[in-house]
Design a protein around this motif. Structure first.
Motif, PDB file in Angstrom:
ATOM      1  N   SER A  61     -13.510   0.306  -7.980  1.00 27.89           N
ATOM      2  CA  SER A  61     -14.327  -1.033  -8.132  1.00 27.89           C
ATOM      3  C   SER A  61     -14.139  -1.515  -9.413  1.00 27.89           C
ATOM      4  O   SER A  61     -14.144  -2.714  -9.587  1.00 27.89           O
ATOM      5  N   HIS A  92      -7.590   3.783  -4.735  1.00 32.52           N
ATOM      6  CA  HIS A  92      -8.833   4.090  -4.028  1.00 32.52           C
ATOM      7  C   HIS A  92      -8.582   5.415  -3.267  1.00 32.52           C
ATOM      8  O   HIS A  92      -7.519   5.538  -2.282  1.00 32.52           O
ATOM      9  N   THR A 120     -12.627  -9.590  -2.597  1.00 31.75           N
ATOM     10  CA  THR A 120     -13.059  -9.240  -1.259  1.00 31.75           C
ATOM     11  C   THR A 120     -13.154  -7.689  -0.981  1.00 31.75           C
ATOM     12  O   THR A 120     -14.122  -7.238  -0.491  1.00 31.75           O
ATOM     13  N   ILE A 121     -12.323  -7.002  -1.609  1.00 34.35           N
ATOM     14  CA  ILE A 121     -12.044  -5.582  -1.666  1.00 34.35           C
ATOM     15  C   ILE A 121     -13.034  -4.796  -2.521  1.00 34.35           C
ATOM     16  O   ILE A 121     -13.143  -3.535  -2.454  1.00 34.35           O
ATOM     17  N   SER A 122     -13.316  -5.386  -3.686  1.00 34.85           N
ATOM     18  CA  SER A 122     -14.192  -4.535  -4.821  1.00 34.85           C
ATOM     19  C   SER A 122     -15.152  -3.738  -4.455  1.00 34.85           C
ATOM     20  O   SER A 122     -15.574  -2.684  -4.959  1.00 34.85           O
ATOM     21  N   THR A 153       0.866  -1.328  -0.007  1.00 36.84           N
ATOM     22  CA  THR A 153      -0.197   0.073  -0.024  1.00 36.84           C
ATOM     23  C   THR A 153       0.869   1.348   0.210  1.00 36.84           C
ATOM     24  O   THR A 153       2.052   1.240   0.517  1.00 36.84           O
ATOM     25  N   ILE A 201      -8.456 -11.719  -3.190  1.00 37.39           N
ATOM     26  CA  ILE A 201      -8.302 -10.132  -2.568  1.00 37.39           C
ATOM     27  C   ILE A 201      -9.135  -9.199  -3.237  1.00 37.39           C
ATOM     28  O   ILE A 201      -9.634  -8.381  -2.675  1.00 37.39           O
ATOM     29  N   ALA A 245     -15.749  -2.286  -1.693  1.00 32.70           N
ATOM     30  CA  ALA A 245     -15.352  -1.137  -0.778  1.00 32.70           C
ATOM     31  C   ALA A 245     -14.717   0.051  -1.491  1.00 32.70           C
ATOM     32  O   ALA A 245     -15.139   1.100  -1.002  1.00 32.70           O
ATOM     33  N   PRO A 246     -13.931  -0.134  -2.407  1.00 36.64           N
ATOM     34  CA  PRO A 246     -13.486   1.193  -2.951  1.00 36.64           C
ATOM     35  C   PRO A 246     -14.502   2.126  -3.848  1.00 36.64           C
ATOM     36  O   PRO A 246     -15.630   1.818  -4.096  1.00 36.64           O
TER      37      PRO A 246
END
Length: 127
Positions: free
Chosen positions: A59, A89, A49-51, A16, A46, A53-54
């Motif tokens: 996304s 993001h 899982t995070i798609s 990150t 991963i 959220a952004p």
């Protein structure tokens, strides 16, 4: 005699980075994959899982990587080529890297007799 064999695989990392440049990139996590499929699935899991959220653009970028670029990713990994994907993001860039690696087995110290030479090596003392 100690026999050393290597096992091919992939070293996967997730980094990150704040885009304001105030901090260096930080290692978020790593994973040792023993096949191209396993490495590809690690990144895909991963991203899935995070798609949600952004923000919308990030996304969409994650889903494009998952669906449109997955075949190219798999082909690159099967050729044992390094591969990287990033999404942004807001003010953070998340980057996944997958690199071919050779893994060395570690000596298991329980229930196995180590070679005699292991007793020859002594730690150095600081002067």
């Amino acid at each position: 005699m100690l026999r050393t064999t290597t096992r091919p695989g992939f070293w996967c990392e997730c980094w990150t980075q704040r885009l304001d440049g105030r901090r260096p990139p930080a290692l978020f996590g790593s994973f040792d994959a023993y096949s191209a499929v396993e490495a590809n699935n690690w990144v895909a899991t991963i991203l899935r899982t995070i798609s949600p959220a952004p923000d919308t653009a990030a996304s969409q970028e994650a889903w494009t990587r998952l669906h449109d670029d997955r075949i190219d990713t798999r082909r690159a990994l099967l050729r044992r080529e390094p591969w990287t994907v990033s999404i942004t993001h807001i003010s953070t860039r998340i980057t996944w890297t997958v690199r071919p690696a050779l893994f060395l087995p570690l000596a298991h110290r329980q229930g196995v007799e180590l070679p005699a030479c292991t007793n020859d090596f002594k730690p150095h003392r600081a002067n």
